[in-house]
Design a protein around this motif. Structure first.
Motif, short mmCIF file in Angstrom:
data_model
loop_
_atom_site.label_atom_id
_atom_site.label_comp_id
_atom_site.label_asym_id
_atom_site.label_seq_id
_atom_site.Cartn_x
_atom_site.Cartn_y
_atom_site.Cartn_z
N PRO A 188 0.84 -1.21 0.00
CA PRO A 188 0.00 0.00 0.00
C PRO A 188 0.87 1.26 0.00
O PRO A 188 1.97 1.28 0.57
N LEU A 189 0.35 2.30 -0.65
CA LEU A 189 1.07 3.57 -0.73
C LEU A 189 0.89 4.37 0.55
O LEU A 189 -0.20 4.39 1.13
N THR A 190 1.95 5.02 0.98
CA THR A 190 1.85 5.97 2.09
C THR A 190 1.26 7.28 1.59
O THR A 190 1.09 7.49 0.39
N GLU A 191 0.96 8.18 2.53
CA GLU A 191 0.38 9.47 2.14
C GLU A 191 1.38 10.29 1.33
O GLU A 191 1.01 10.98 0.37
N GLU A 192 2.67 10.20 1.70
CA GLU A 192 3.67 10.96 0.93
C GLU A 192 3.81 10.41 -0.48
O GLU A 192 3.88 11.18 -1.46
N GLU A 193 3.83 9.07 -0.62
CA GLU A 193 3.92 8.49 -1.96
C GLU A 193 2.69 8.80 -2.79
O GLU A 193 2.80 9.10 -3.98
N GLY B 248 0.83 11.42 -2.47
CA GLY B 248 0.93 12.83 -2.86
C GLY B 248 1.89 13.03 -4.03
O GLY B 248 1.61 13.81 -4.94
N ASP B 249 3.03 12.32 -4.00
CA ASP B 249 3.98 12.43 -5.12
C ASP B 249 3.36 11.92 -6.41
O ASP B 249 3.54 12.53 -7.48
N VAL B 250 2.62 10.80 -6.34
CA VAL B 250 1.97 10.28 -7.54
C VAL B 250 0.94 11.27 -8.06
O VAL B 250 0.81 11.50 -9.27
N ALA C 179 0.94 13.18 -11.67
CA ALA C 179 -0.20 13.12 -12.61
C ALA C 179 -0.64 14.51 -13.03
O ALA C 179 -0.93 14.78 -14.19
N VAL C 180 -0.66 15.45 -12.07
CA VAL C 180 -1.02 16.84 -12.41
C VAL C 180 0.00 17.43 -13.37
O VAL C 180 -0.36 18.14 -14.33
N ALA C 181 1.28 17.16 -13.15
CA ALA C 181 2.31 17.67 -14.05
C ALA C 181 2.14 17.12 -15.46
O ALA C 181 2.33 17.83 -16.45
N ARG C 182 1.75 15.84 -15.58
CA ARG C 182 1.52 15.28 -16.90
C ARG C 182 0.32 15.92 -17.59
O ARG C 182 0.33 16.15 -18.80
N VAL C 183 -0.71 16.24 -16.81
CA VAL C 183 -1.87 16.91 -17.41
C VAL C 183 -1.48 18.29 -17.89
O VAL C 183 -1.92 18.74 -18.96
N PHE C 184 -0.63 19.00 -17.13
CA PHE C 184 -0.17 20.31 -17.60
C PHE C 184 0.67 20.16 -18.87
O PHE C 184 0.62 21.02 -19.76
N THR D 232 -2.88 18.49 -0.26
CA THR D 232 -2.01 17.84 -1.23
C THR D 232 -2.64 17.80 -2.61
O THR D 232 -1.97 18.02 -3.61
N ILE D 233 -3.96 17.56 -2.68
CA ILE D 233 -4.60 17.37 -3.99
C ILE D 233 -5.07 18.70 -4.55
O ILE D 233 -4.60 19.18 -5.58
N SER D 234 -6.00 19.36 -3.83
CA SER D 234 -6.68 20.52 -4.40
C SER D 234 -5.79 21.75 -4.42
O SER D 234 -5.63 22.40 -5.46
N ASP D 235 -5.21 22.08 -3.26
CA ASP D 235 -4.44 23.31 -3.19
C ASP D 235 -3.18 23.25 -4.05
O ASP D 235 -2.74 24.27 -4.59
#
Length: 753
Positions: A474-479, A481-483, A487-492, A561-564
């Motif tokens: 399972p992914l941790t919260e930090e991992e 957040g990095d993922v 993903a946001v960077a790829r969308v940009f 982590t997600i919205s802001d």
């Protein structure tokens, strides 16, 4: 000899230690340079001379050493350079470094002679070095000749008049003939100008030769750029010479791939030089000729390589695809034919399908008896010696066998289905009793028969058990957040790659659908923007009303982590080029406003259900609208009225803080009209915000005197009571009101979207 070699190794190690010292502290250069000159002189071994020449070139080209210290060190180095150049030196590294050092020294020595006209010996030594390099230049190898081209460029640049940036500070001006006094004792300006003109012709002579070395041409083109930029008196001559040079005409056939690559490199260097000139000076009088020259470069390359690229010679040897008739005409040997045996009647196994030999011993031999390592040692040499024609015949034979077997099985299956259909038609009136036990027995018997047939056909196959990949941790919260951020960077990245001008049908459908449109229905730029904004605004909807306490902190961290993070990235992305990306900001703010209204409605319904408890709702529209406005308002000028009015007219709501931000533009006298026109547009075309805009305009009118002529016309129409009472005039001893000035026609700025 061994002892001297050891001594040289020790000396080189000590010299390297000295180099490390000056690289760490540039103040040690004068002491180190004066100490190594006796060691690396003309009487030293080749290794020491090579090290010394390299160190001197590095010293006078180092940006860490101030120019004043370089001028103090330069006269003491000239004698050593002259002595080494006087030797019958053939080492390329030594010659290249010495010529590079001379190229760095020439402007320093020239400036030294301008300030010290009595130092005749230093100027004579520099002239001797210059003449020695010019005399031996054509006999030097190619790497040294490239360094000589740089030396020529520096001499021409120094001995040509340049621009005087500040006549009051001649020490800060560039070294050129412009800093030489007319009555100098050693430097005769006419003689130096004539010499620089001849050296320039020699430098440009490479473009007029019948055959040119691509390395020399590219080095010359790269050295011409500083002369064109800093010496206007010779810039046009250089450009006209380059315009007469066509690389494709200066190479000799045959046009091998190496020749084509060299032509392409010269064309790219010449094109880059001219494009840089046009970019630096778009109003250059030779811009038209330079553009025609660039087009001609492409055309000339096609003309030269036309025969080589579009015509194909006769084959030197027959290829494997020729038939027997063509092989006979070309005297080629016909490949041997492989004798393919027919398959035996009845069911065919995999062993029979892949057996092409008629030798009983080979076909009955069991290969499983051999160890795998021995099979590998036998197979690899055999595969390297296989005849390509026989291998093709064998593969085609197996393919034909498989296709034949497949066709026979399909034909039998169709015949069985046809027979079953005919039997069903004949026994249509017969309806047997349904017995589940009989059906089960029949099914089990058929399954047993099919399983036996499959086992017979696949007795050579090895059955493997099912393979299941292990579950990932399972992914941790930090991992997570990095993922999410990746993903946001790829969308940009997709926003930048997508077409910024969608098709009319797509834009029409999006305008009709509005907030109900699907974010991923079209794969254009607007679709990716809507996807990002909805990830930022709608993804955390409903998460704020969760359990309090520990869960609240977890949700707040996840939401940040997600919205802001998406909002911050959008904010920075828009401000990087806010004029071109203003539409993205408008889409984003519309989504934020819509999301705030939906959440306020949900909060109101929850408040009605819960009674006195009022749930808190975090609103984002006002915060990010003000941040975005504060981000680009300082960069607006008086010509950006379209940008500001479009933003204010298309955002969903205009608030009092937004109008105050617009009013702050009036602090700059040059942007008063921008502020007044923006407020006038909102007053005329946004009735819900009319009163707050009039209040803001009235404050601007009373606070900033520069705004009164333009703001007074608007207030006279929409709020005349805010203007001061007109002054009464006295006529014939009686007080009469002054005639009112004709009201000016107020028009809104024309905004073309």
């Amino acid at each position: 000899m061994a002892q001297s070699t050891d001594q040289v190794v020790d000396q080189v190690a000590q010299l390297n230690a000295a180099r490390n010292l000056v690289l760490g502290d540039a103040a040690l250069y004068p002491r180190i340079v004066s100490g190594i000159l006796p060691i690396v002189g003309a009487n030293a071994r080749l290794e020491l001379r090579r090290w010394g020449a390299d160190f001197l070139a590095e010293t006078f080209a180092s940006p860490m050493l101030p120019t004043a210290q370089k001028q103090q060190l330069a006269p003491g180095v000239l004698q050593t350079i002259q002595e080494i150049l006087g030797l019958p030196e053939t080492d390329t590294a030594v010659l290249s470094s010495l010529v590079q050092t001379s190229a760095s020294l020439y402007p320093l020595i020239f400036r030294h002679i301008v300030n010290h006209p009595e130092d005749n010996k230093t100027w004579e030594t520099m002239n001797a070095i210059k003449q020695d390099i010019l005399r031996k230049m054509d006999s030097f190898p190619c790497p040294v000749k490239i360094c000589c081209i740089k030396f020529l460029q520096r001499v021409v640049q120094v001995q040509t008049p340049g621009l005087i940036a500040d006549p009051r500070r001649p020490d800060q001006n560039e070294t050129s003939l412009a800093v030489v006094p007319r009555t100098h004792a050693l430097l005769a300006i006419p003689h130096l100008e004539a010499e620089s003109s001849g050296l320039l012709d020699r430098l440009l002579g490479v473009f007029q030769e019948e055959t040119s070395d691509p390395l020399i041409v590219n080095a010359t083109l790269n050295c011409l750029a500083p002369l064109i930029r800093t010496r206007q008196s010779i810039a046009n001559k250089i450009i006209l010479t380059v315009l007469e040079f066509y690389p494709a005409k200066h190479v000799l056939p045959p046009f091998t791939p190496a020749v084509l690559v060299s032509v392409k490199s010269m064309e790219r260097t010449a094109r880059a030089l001219l494009v840089n000139v046009m970019k630096k000076n778009p109003s250059h009088p030779l811009v038209g000729k330079m553009q025609m020259y660039i087009e001609r470069l492409m055309q000339s390359r096609l003309e030269v390589t036309d025969d080589a690229s579009r015509k194909r010679g006769l084959p030197l040897e027959p290829t494997d695809g020729l038939d027997n008739a063509k092989r006979a005409r070309l005297d080629a040997l016909t490949p041997p034919l492989l004798n393919i045996p027919h398959l035996p009647p009845g069911p065919t196994s995999f062993n029979q399908l892949f057996t092409l030999t008629q030798d009983v011993g080979l076909s009955s031999f069991d290969v499983k008896q051999l160890p795998p390592d021995l099979v590998v040692k036998i197979t690899v040499p055999l595969l390297s010696q296989v005849n390509q024609s026989m291998l093709t015949q064998a593969v085609d034979a197996i393919r034909n066998r498989y296709q034949t077997i497949t066709k026979e099985q399909n034909l039998k299956r169709q015949q069985q289905l046809a027979a079953a259909a005919a039997a069903a038609d004949e026994d249509d009136d017969y309806e047997p009793d349904y017995d589940p036990m009989d059906v089960g027995e029949n099914i089990s018997e058929e399954a047993t028969t099919v399983a036996a047939e499959v086992a017979d056909l696949q007795h050579d196959l090895v059955s493997l058990g099912p393979f299941v990949l292990p579950q990932p941790p399972p992914l941790t919260e930090e991992e997570a957040g990095d993922v999410g951020r990746s993903a946001v960077a790829r969308v940009f990245g997709m926003i930048d790659a997508a077409d910024s001008t969608p098709s009319p049908a797509q834009s029409k459908s999006q305008q009709q659908l509005g907030f109900s449109r699907l974010a991923g229905s079209t794969f254009d730029r607007d679709a990716w923007v809507v996807l990002l904004t909805r990830l930022a605004t709608r993804s955390p909807a409903g998460l704020e009303s969760g359990d309090k306490g520990k869960g609240e902190s977890t949700l707040s961290r996840r939401q940040t982590t997600i919205s802001d993070s998406i909002r911050e990235t959008l904010y920075r992305y828009i401000l990087e080029d806010f004029r071109a990306r203003l539409n993205i900001g408008i889409i984003w703010l519309n989504e934020e406003w819509y999301n705030d209204r939906v959440r306020m409605k949900e909060a109101a319904s929850e408040r009605d259900d819960q009674g006195d408890e009022e749930p808190t709702v975090a609103l984002y529209y006002d915060t990010w609208a003000l941040r975005l406005l504060d981000g680009f308002l300082p960069y607006l000028d008086s010509r950006d009225i379209k940008v500001l009015v479009r933003f204010l007219s298309e955002i969903p709501e205009v608030t009092i803080p937004i109008t105050r931000r617009v009013a702050s533009l009036a602090k700059d006298p040059e942007r008063v009209n921008l502020c007044v026109q923006a407020l006038m547009y909102l007053i005329m075309f946004r009735p819900p915000a009319r009163e707050m805009c009039l209040n803001t305009l009235e404050d601007v009118y009373q606070t900033y005197e520069e705004s009164r002529p333009a703001a007074g016309k608007i207030l006279a129409k929409w709020r005349p009571q805010a203007l001061p009472t007109p002054v009464e005039t006295v006529t014939n001893g009686a007080a009469e009101p002054a005639p009112a000035a004709p009201q000016a026609e107020v028009q809104a700025p024309v905004i073309s979207m």
